[in-house]
Every structure is written in C-alpha cells, then in structure tokens.
Design a protein around this motif. Structure first.
Motif, mmCIF file in Angstrom:
data_model
loop_
_atom_site.group_PDB
_atom_site.id
_atom_site.type_symbol
_atom_site.label_atom_id
_atom_site.label_comp_id
_atom_site.label_asym_id
_atom_site.label_seq_id
_atom_site.Cartn_x
_atom_site.Cartn_y
_atom_site.Cartn_z
ATOM 1 N N THR A 201 -5.820 -3.389 8.138
ATOM 2 C CA THR A 201 -6.077 -4.192 6.942
ATOM 3 C C THR A 201 -6.602 -3.304 5.826
ATOM 4 O O THR A 201 -7.100 -2.196 6.070
ATOM 5 C CB THR A 201 -7.126 -5.292 7.217
ATOM 6 O OG1 THR A 201 -8.400 -4.671 7.466
ATOM 7 C CG2 THR A 201 -6.725 -6.151 8.403
ATOM 8 N N SER A 202 -6.525 -3.809 4.602
ATOM 9 C CA SER A 202 -7.053 -3.042 3.470
ATOM 10 C C SER A 202 -8.569 -2.885 3.580
ATOM 11 O O SER A 202 -9.124 -1.858 3.183
ATOM 12 C CB SER A 202 -6.672 -3.722 2.156
ATOM 13 O OG SER A 202 -7.142 -5.056 2.113
ATOM 14 N N GLU A 224 1.777 -5.782 -0.598
ATOM 15 C CA GLU A 224 0.563 -6.215 -1.320
ATOM 16 C C GLU A 224 -0.696 -5.648 -0.657
ATOM 17 O O GLU A 224 -1.616 -5.192 -1.349
ATOM 18 C CB GLU A 224 0.504 -7.743 -1.354
ATOM 19 C CG GLU A 224 1.594 -8.416 -2.176
ATOM 20 C CD GLU A 224 2.949 -8.422 -1.484
ATOM 21 O OE1 GLU A 224 3.967 -8.635 -2.183
ATOM 22 O OE2 GLU A 224 3.003 -8.203 -0.250
ATOM 23 N N GLU A 225 -0.703 -5.658 0.690
ATOM 24 C CA GLU A 225 -1.870 -5.143 1.407
ATOM 25 C C GLU A 225 -1.967 -3.627 1.235
ATOM 26 O O GLU A 225 -3.070 -3.074 1.123
ATOM 27 C CB GLU A 225 -1.777 -5.514 2.886
ATOM 28 C CG GLU A 225 -3.054 -5.307 3.675
ATOM 29 C CD GLU A 225 -4.154 -6.314 3.373
ATOM 30 O OE1 GLU A 225 -5.233 -6.199 3.952
ATOM 31 O OE2 GLU A 225 -3.930 -7.214 2.527
ATOM 32 N N MET A 226 -0.835 -2.941 1.186
ATOM 33 C CA MET A 226 -0.846 -1.499 0.938
ATOM 34 C C MET A 226 -1.462 -1.187 -0.421
ATOM 35 O O MET A 226 -2.277 -0.261 -0.554
ATOM 36 C CB MET A 226 0.577 -0.930 0.990
ATOM 37 C CG MET A 226 1.182 -0.826 2.358
ATOM 38 S SD MET A 226 2.824 -0.022 2.255
ATOM 39 C CE MET A 226 3.549 -0.589 3.781
ATOM 40 N N VAL A 230 -4.743 1.152 -1.061
ATOM 41 C CA VAL A 230 -4.743 2.332 -1.930
ATOM 42 C C VAL A 230 -5.845 2.208 -2.968
ATOM 43 O O VAL A 230 -6.566 3.170 -3.269
ATOM 44 C CB VAL A 230 -3.365 2.502 -2.605
ATOM 45 C CG1 VAL A 230 -3.438 3.572 -3.705
ATOM 46 C CG2 VAL A 230 -2.299 2.883 -1.574
ATOM 47 N N SER A 231 -6.010 1.011 -3.515
ATOM 48 C CA SER A 231 -7.049 0.778 -4.522
ATOM 49 C C SER A 231 -8.441 0.955 -3.932
ATOM 50 O O SER A 231 -9.326 1.569 -4.552
ATOM 51 C CB SER A 231 -6.900 -0.634 -5.097
ATOM 52 O OG SER A 231 -7.918 -0.907 -6.027
ATOM 53 N N ALA A 255 6.119 3.019 -4.127
ATOM 54 C CA ALA A 255 5.586 2.499 -5.387
ATOM 55 C C ALA A 255 4.188 1.902 -5.240
ATOM 56 O O ALA A 255 3.502 1.679 -6.245
ATOM 57 C CB ALA A 255 6.531 1.446 -5.954
ATOM 58 N N THR A 256 3.727 1.671 -4.008
ATOM 59 C CA THR A 256 2.371 1.146 -3.814
ATOM 60 C C THR A 256 1.305 2.206 -4.084
ATOM 61 O O THR A 256 0.122 1.897 -4.179
ATOM 62 C CB THR A 256 2.181 0.606 -2.387
ATOM 63 O OG1 THR A 256 2.283 1.694 -1.447
ATOM 64 C CG2 THR A 256 3.205 -0.476 -2.066
ATOM 65 N N GLY A 257 1.733 3.469 -4.159
ATOM 66 C CA GLY A 257 0.784 4.538 -4.436
ATOM 67 C C GLY A 257 0.383 5.362 -3.230
ATOM 68 O O GLY A 257 -0.480 6.241 -3.327
#
Length: 281
Positions: A201-202, A224-226, A230-231, A255-257
């Motif tokens: 999980t994030s 979305e979770e990726m 990353v954030s 593209a999620t970073g």
C-alpha cells in the motif's frame, strides 16, 4: 557476460543433447563430407547470443569455421544472414539444435526487452529484469536483457537485499514491525548493498521511506496507488513498480513517477525468435 558462464551453459546443453550421440547423423552423413550452413532470421527482432552459438559449434568440432555476419544488438529483418558455419556437415548438424535454442531464446528476451524500453522512452523509468529465469541460464538471460536496453536486478540472492512479503510475514511472527525489519536489515547488510523492501500500500511505502529503506518496491498496486506512494516517498528512496505490468500499461506505470519497473516476463515468458539453420546445397 563472463566466458566461463557461456562455457558452462554450453557444456550442460551439449551433454543433455548428445549424451547418447547423434544416431541419425552418424547413420547417414559421412564424417569426411564437408559443406556450409547458414543461420538465418525468419522474423524481425534483436539478436543476442551469437557468441554462445559460436561456442556450441567450437565445442563440438574446433575445426569448424564460424563467421558472424552481424553482432549482438543488431536489428534483424526477414532473411537476415546471422552467421555461416563451414566444415564437416556431421558436426554442423549435431550442433544445430543446441545453437539455435540459445539464439532463439536469448534473441527473444532481447527483443521483448527492447519493446518495453521503447515503450517508456522519454520517461525517467528504467526497465529491470528479475530472478524469474530458466534454471542454469540466468546469466545468459540477464545478458540478453542488457542487449535489449534493460537493466539487471539481482543476479542471485547474495548481491542485493530484497525484503519480500514472506520475509515480512515471518518477521511479524517474531514480533517485528516494518520499521524494525528495515532497521535490522540495514544494520546487518554489507555496506555496499542497498536495502529494498516490498510494500502493498502507499501507506506502507511512506513508512518504509521514513524507516530508511533505500528502494521501495510497489507490489501489484493500481496506478492511483502508485502515484500516492511516489508522493509519500517524496524522493527519500528509489521507487520500483512490479506485478501485472505488460506492454499495454507500462507507459502509464512509468507516468506515475516510479524510478524502476521490474518485469518477470522479460525472462520467463519471452517468445523465442524464429531463427533457423540451412545447409547449403
């Protein structure tokens, strides 16, 4: 690729195929009959393993002349002549299948890897392999990934720390939580090795970054979770995506970073490239 790794793989393959001899060739082809064989591509792709094929024929008969027409990394088109072999036809025929098995398998890996690398071009993401390889062929498979423009993940269990879900479950049974697991591993790992941990999980990704993990592997997360992971990591560690990644979605994953994208299919599911050997009449 080290020479001894090629030699060991070729010796194993030849023992497997020729342990009882080649009864068909021995029964039909005079030992003194000479000729020429051509290795030819029957589809487009990227060549890998030409030196392995050469080693096969040289092991069978050092008197054979093996001449490369193209090198590893060459882009093959239909009917590209890859190499020629001249000498005793019985030797060429006995080595044919083993040489082609290596060439087809390794070229298939290189070709598939190149497609993934092209798909994430102009992003920061790098394409990695995994340890999901055919037993005994790992170093050759990972060499083919490099030829295709990818990067190697761990070559064996001793050259990198990767704390996976089952490690975490076992440590949990011993009373250790995620931060404690990372702390202990960093205290015991050789100073030359980074500590990577798998998270689901994030929120776990954020905790892993806070605990000092060097690389955080996002296992089978949604896009979305990726992005959330990353954030939350916020540059404190490298972020790797893995699981469920195919050519159709790898660009979106990049593209999620994330920094790294590891793909087991590069080495365990690459389609063999169609390459054949033809004896010249």
């Amino acid at each position: 690729m080290e020479r001894y790794q090629t030699t060991e793989a070729v010796q194993r393959a030849l023992r497997e195929d020729l342990s009882l001899g080649d009864v068909t060739t021995t029964g039909l082809i005079p030992r003194d009959l000479t000729g020429r064989g051509m290795i030819i591509a029957n589809e487009e792709g990227l060549l890998a393993g030409i030196d392995v094929a050469r080693e096969v024929f040289c092991r069978i008969d050092p008197a054979l002349t093996f001449q490369c027409q193209v090198s590893d990394g060459a882009r093959l088109t239909l009917k590209t002549v890859i190499a020629s072999i001249e000498g005793r036809l019985c030797s060429i025929l006995s080595g044919e299948r083993v040489a082609l098995n290596f060439l087809q398998h390794l070229s298939g890996i290189a070709t598939l890897t190149a497609r993934y690398v092209t798909a994430v071009a102009d992003t920061k993401a790098r394409i990695l392999d995994t340890r999901k390889t055919i037993p005994g062929l790992r170093y050759l498979a990972k060499y083919a990934v490099i030829i295709g423009g990818g990067k190697n993940h761990r070559k064996c269990l001793g050259d990198g720390v990767l704390i996976k879900e089952n490690h975490i479950t076992a440590c949990n049974k011993a009373g250790m939580d995620l931060p404690a697991i990372i702390k202990q591993m960093k205290s015991k790992a050789p100073h030359t090795l980074q500590v990577e941990i798998e998270v689901r999980t994030s929120a776990e990704a954020g905790k892993a970054a806070e605990a000092g993990a060097d690389i955080i592997l996002l296992d089978n997360m949604s896009l979305e979770e990726m992005e959330k992971a990353v954030s939350l990591v916020a540059g404190r560690a490298l972020v790797e995506a893995s699981g469920g990644i195919i050519l159709e979605n790898v660009r979106a994953v990049a593209a999620t970073g994330v920094d790294l994208i590891s793909i087991g299919a590069l080495t365990h599911s690459a389609k063999a490239l169609d390459i054949s050997l033809e004896i010249m009449s």
